[in-house]
Design an enzyme around this catalytic site. Structure first.
Site, PDB file in Angstrom:
ATOM      1  N   ARG A  36       9.052   4.580  10.693  1.00 45.19           N
ATOM      2  CA  ARG A  36       8.277   4.985  11.859  1.00 45.19           C
ATOM      3  C   ARG A  36       9.017   4.651  13.136  1.00 45.19           C
ATOM      4  NH1 ARG A  36       2.406   2.973  10.074  1.00 45.19           N
ATOM      5  NH2 ARG A  36       1.864   3.932  12.064  1.00 45.19           N
ATOM      6  N   LEU A  56      10.403   9.021  11.948  1.00 48.37           N
ATOM      7  CA  LEU A  56       9.376   9.949  12.427  1.00 48.37           C
ATOM      8  C   LEU A  56       8.329   9.216  13.238  1.00 48.37           C
ATOM      9  CD1 LEU A  56       8.215  12.163   9.396  1.00 48.37           C
ATOM     10  CD2 LEU A  56       9.834  12.751  11.195  1.00 48.37           C
ATOM     11  N   LEU A  58       4.746   9.072  13.406  1.00 50.80           N
ATOM     12  CA  LEU A  58       3.591   9.527  12.637  1.00 50.80           C
ATOM     13  C   LEU A  58       2.320   9.573  13.478  1.00 50.80           C
ATOM     14  CD1 LEU A  58       4.194   7.796   9.180  1.00 50.80           C
ATOM     15  CD2 LEU A  58       4.507  10.193   9.773  1.00 50.80           C
ATOM     16  N   LYS A  59       2.389   9.060  14.715  1.00 56.88           N
ATOM     17  CA  LYS A  59       1.212   9.118  15.580  1.00 56.88           C
ATOM     18  C   LYS A  59       1.166  10.432  16.344  1.00 56.88           C
ATOM     19  CE  LYS A  59      -0.345   4.524  15.682  1.00 56.88           C
ATOM     20  NZ  LYS A  59       0.337   3.261  16.058  1.00 56.88           N
ATOM     21  N   GLY A 122      -3.112  -8.957   2.305  1.00 53.90           N
ATOM     22  CA  GLY A 122      -2.755  -9.952   1.298  1.00 53.90           C
ATOM     23  C   GLY A 122      -1.271  -9.916   1.027  1.00 53.90           C
ATOM     24  N   HIS A 123      -0.822 -10.880   0.223  1.00 49.04           N
ATOM     25  CA  HIS A 123       0.563 -10.886  -0.236  1.00 49.04           C
ATOM     26  C   HIS A 123       0.582 -11.243  -1.709  1.00 49.04           C
ATOM     27  CE1 HIS A 123       3.006 -10.053   3.289  1.00 49.04           C
ATOM     28  NE2 HIS A 123       2.169 -10.772   4.018  1.00 49.04           N
ATOM     29  N   ASP A 124       1.770 -11.250  -2.270  1.00 53.76           N
ATOM     30  CA  ASP A 124       1.939 -11.515  -3.705  1.00 53.76           C
ATOM     31  C   ASP A 124       1.062 -12.659  -4.189  1.00 53.76           C
ATOM     32  OD1 ASP A 124       4.365 -11.371  -6.106  1.00 53.76           O
ATOM     33  OD2 ASP A 124       3.289 -13.258  -5.869  1.00 53.76           O
ATOM     34  N   ILE A 125       1.059 -13.774  -3.472  1.00 53.21           N
ATOM     35  CA  ILE A 125       0.345 -14.972  -3.938  1.00 53.21           C
ATOM     36  C   ILE A 125      -1.154 -14.707  -4.056  1.00 53.21           C
ATOM     37  CG2 ILE A 125      -0.059 -16.042  -1.670  1.00 53.21           C
ATOM     38  CD1 ILE A 125       0.868 -18.715  -2.887  1.00 53.21           C
ATOM     39  N   ASP A 153       4.632  -8.639  -6.383  1.00 53.82           N
ATOM     40  CA  ASP A 153       5.397  -7.689  -5.569  1.00 53.82           C
ATOM     41  C   ASP A 153       6.320  -6.857  -6.444  1.00 53.82           C
ATOM     42  OD1 ASP A 153       6.077  -9.395  -2.352  1.00 53.82           O
ATOM     43  OD2 ASP A 153       4.306  -8.372  -3.141  1.00 53.82           O
TER      44      ASP A 153
END
Lengths: 386, 379
Positions: A36, A56, A58-59, A122-125, A153
């Site tokens: 973006r 690009l 995208l907005k 969130g993340h992997d954990i 992940d």
């Protein structure tokens, strides 16, 4: 190569989506990353080898039109956004599959496209925490320890997404149609850990199942853990079977009288201490001399660099060398007739391929110039960086 | 289903090969597991939906049975040390000469070549040889393998399925099969590629010390914490805007904190501070408090808890089996041709011996002969 001719549009994301794209690129797909123009987070450069990059906006409605055109000619799309974001862009699966029914639309998220957490960050954990698996990982007396971000992940995320894409590509050779892949890292990590759920009540594997780090494969047993050597390196011991355990004892210079029995659970901490003391008496390379080629399941814990230099891995060419001279893993598995890449293709500069990609889908030079002028797209050739 | 019509011969093994077979079965393949004769129990815990035929592989006639099965199959998966299949007369040279469209997948710890090939090992050894194990574990503790998830299952069974699927896809264009050499050591390394490729990212790897970095338990805002009732919460608040929400939820302000988020020198102190706060409420209270905010704070569920969690239930992430316990539903979800949504039962050893032989064109006399001479066994 296996995926030659397969065109993938990857919407830039953090790690899981890019890893899925990298796997596809490594086996021959033409992967175009849409970055973006007004991105708050700089793209982490780490999983982009062999991809092409277009920037690009995208907005901007015009930017969406460009994205649409790219997707019309694509085989696969990978998007990493929270549910609803692509729809808001006008690039949702209903839209895109209407115009391109053979498109495989892969949606890579942590919590999935549905459910009460689906809109949450969130993340992997966090994702691993939702699977139940994290509650089983860690040493005795400690707290659950996530293995970096490998399980959600990468294993349950990018890898699972790539697998879903290949499944859908295979299915498409029969049906001629694409479909939507809802790749949730919670689902993926759980699925990869299926065996843990299936065996959680097996007394030999989980004798003290409720407690961390006291069982067969979770660092509870003395014969399935790592030990520190004299030179502060480590050896890995995986001597589960009795015949391997015997070789372990022999190699350590111990006899049956010196240690409690292998399955004497109550004495596991004592046995561990005995092993630890013995391992500390020699260096890692001395232990390698003792155990190399012996069926004791005792092997060195190699560092990231050490693994690349180890003779076994060198023979197998497990690692490739990139243009900075650093090692990185070669695509696995090995398909003997149609393998993945055997050298490291460069990371693209963000926006390096904007013009060439647009030309490929039929934009004229004057159309491209207009798009650049109006900041709908951005082009960053290597030349302009000098 | 995606793999309807695909026939897979899985030579019974410990866990990685069964995982590969299960994935293929879950997405519709017809998976036949070749068990040894003279045993009643299988170690395969990933057997749902497979069929079992018991064959004496050591006998020439038994090997011929496998040859005949594989000559009419699409995929073969074998879990042995390099050379064993060749010694049984079932090596790829022989089976693929007979059936050039066969995808012959060889799943081993160290691969089909190299000085360690054929050395005994388990997940922890493959993970150690890959380099990945050296990065896992807390500061001042020994490296810790996450049970056998990364080498056996991610880099092993799952990657094997990926390789098989890629080979099948290639075959739709070329008509030809190939050998897939799956090394769990390499698989683990490949899945963890990012570790090698991100080493110069200062934010992720501020130190060269295990357990002192962003994602390896070094950072207080990417960690796990014990609650008042002896359960745990997972915190993954990396981005500044998520970190701000984390502090808010914990009732802390920037002023309370010993330093800014990315001051790694203050990380141990911050971790202690967070620990103390988390210990003051129960897991349920923390879940309620953080709700669905973007603080990246969520509960660490047990295996059973995960299956019945409201989010996972809504997604049908877990299926219930005939014993009443839960197992993960195949991932990922394919909208048109999903995997199974309910659990098919595990086969008993030899349960399908006759049925499978019939399917592959054996006559009743031939089958009786094989059974009578202990070449095959039925339940």
């Amino acid at each position: 190569m296996i995926l030659s001719g397969v065109k993938v549009i990857e919407f830039a994301g953090l790690a899981p989506g890019p890893f899925a794209g990298m796997v596809l690129a490594d086996y021959g797909a033409d992967v175009i990353v849409i970055e973006r123009t007004q991105s708050a987070m700089p793209r982490p450069p780490s999983l982009a080898r062999g991809k092409r990059s277009i920037m690009l906006n995208l907005k901007d409605k015009e930017g969406i039109k460009v994205a649409n055109r790219l997707c019309q000619n694509a085989d696969v799309l990978i998007e990493p956004f929270r549910p609803g974001v692509m729809e808001k862009f006008g690039l949702g699966p209903d839209e895109l599959l209407k115009n391109n029914p053979k498109l495989i639309y892969a949606r890579m998220t942590g919590f999935g496209q549905s459910g009460s957490y689906s809109k949450m960050a969130g993340h992997d954990i966090n994702y691993l925490g939702m699977t139940g698996l994290l509650s089983k990982l860690g040493r005795e007396g400690g707290k659950p320890t996530a293995p970096l971000n490998l399980m959600a992940d990468f294993a349950g995320g990018g890898l699972m997404c790539a697998m879903g894409v290949i499944l859908a590509l295979l299915e498409r050779t029969k049906s001629g149609r694409g479909q939507v892949i809802d790749a949730s890292m919670v689902d993926g990590a759980s699925y990869i850990g299926s065996w843990i759920y299936q065996t959680k009540d097996a007394p030999y594997l989980w004798p003290i199942g409720d407690e961390l780090g006291k069982n067969l494969l979770d660092t509870g047993s003395p014969f399935y853990d790592t030990y520190q050597t004299k030179d502060n390196k480590f050896m890995a011991v995986g001597a589960i079977e009795p015949q391997f355990y015997q070789q372990l004892i022999n190699g350590l210079g111990l006899t049956d009288e010196d240690v409690p029995g292998q399955v004497d659970l109550d004495k596991w901490p004592e046995t561990k201490k005995i092993f630890a003391d013995v391992f500390r008496s020699k260096t890692q390379s001395e232990w390698c001399k003792v155990f190399d080629g012996v069926d004791a399941c005792v092997t060195p814990v190699l560092t990231l660099e050490g693994a690349a230099q180890h003779s076994h891995n060198q023979t197998r060419k497990t690692f490739l060398t990139n243009e900075d001279g650093d090692a990185e893993p070669r695509p696995a598995p090995l398909l003997l007739r149609t393998p993945g890449v055997n050298y490291v293709k460069p990371n693209p500069v963000t926006g390096q391929h904007t013009e060439v990609v647009l030309k490929e889908v039929g934009y004229s030079q004057s159309e491209i110039d207009e798009l650049i002028k109006n900041e709908v797209v951005k082009s960053e050739t290597v030349k302009s960086m000098l | 289903m995606a793999l309807t019509g695909i026939r897979v011969v899985e030579i019974a093994g410990l866990a990685p090969a069964p995982m590969a077979g299960m994935i293929l079965s879950d997405f519709g393949a017809n998976v036949i597991r070749i068990d040894r004769t003279k045993q009643t129990e299988t170690v395969d815990r990933l057997a749902r939906g497979k069929r079992s035929i018991a064959v004496d592989l050591k006998s020439k006639e038994g090997a011929n049975v496998v040859k005949r099965l594989s000559s009419n199959s699409d995929v073969l998966i074998e879990p042995y040390r390099p050379g064993v299949m060749e010694r049984l007369g079932l090596g790829p040279d022989i089976l693929m000469k007979d059936n050039p469209a066969l995808v012959y997948a060889r799943l081993s710890g160290f691969g089909q070549s190299g000085p360690y090939k054929g050395v005994a090992g388990h997940d922890i050894n493959y993970l150690a040889t890959s380099g990945v194990l050296s990065t896992l574990g807390k500061y001042k503790e020994n490296p810790i393998a996450p049970i056998n998830l990364v080498a056996d299952f991610a880099g092993g069974g799952t990657l094997c399925s990926l390789g098989v699927l890629m080979a099948l896809f290639n075959r739709t264009k070329t008509g030809k099969g190939q050998i897939v050499d799956v090394s769990m050591t390499e698989g683990a390394a490949y899945v963890a590629s990012w570790l090698w490729r991100s080493q110069n990212l200062q934010l992720c790897w501020p130190t060269k010390i295990r357990g002192r970095n962003l994602l390896d338990t070094g950072a207080p805002f990417y960690n796990t914490y014990e609650t008042q009732d002896g359960k745990y919460m997972a915190v993954g608040a990396i981005e500044p805007q998520f970190y701000a929400l984390l502090l808010k939820g914990l009732g802390l302000t920037e002023e309370n904190m010993p330093g800014p988020q990315i001051d790694i020198r203050k990380w141990p102190e911050m971790q202690k501070l967070f620990s103390d706060v988390f210990a003051k409420k129960t897991q349920a209270e923390w879940i309620e408090l953080f709700g669905d905010s973007d603080a990246c704070v969520s509960p660490i569920l047990t295996l059973e808890g995960a299956a019945t969690d409201v989010h996972n239930e809504a997604r049908g992430s877990f299926m219930r089996n005939e014993n009443g316990s839960y197992e993960p539903r195949p991932a990922p979800l394919l909208s048109e041709t999903p995997g199974i949504t309910e659990v098919k039962s595990d086969p008993n050893i030899g349960e399908h011996t006759e049925e499978v032989l019939q399917e592959f064109g054996y006559s009743k006399d031939e089958i009786d002969h094989l059974i009578k001479n202990d070449i095959v066994e039925k339940l």
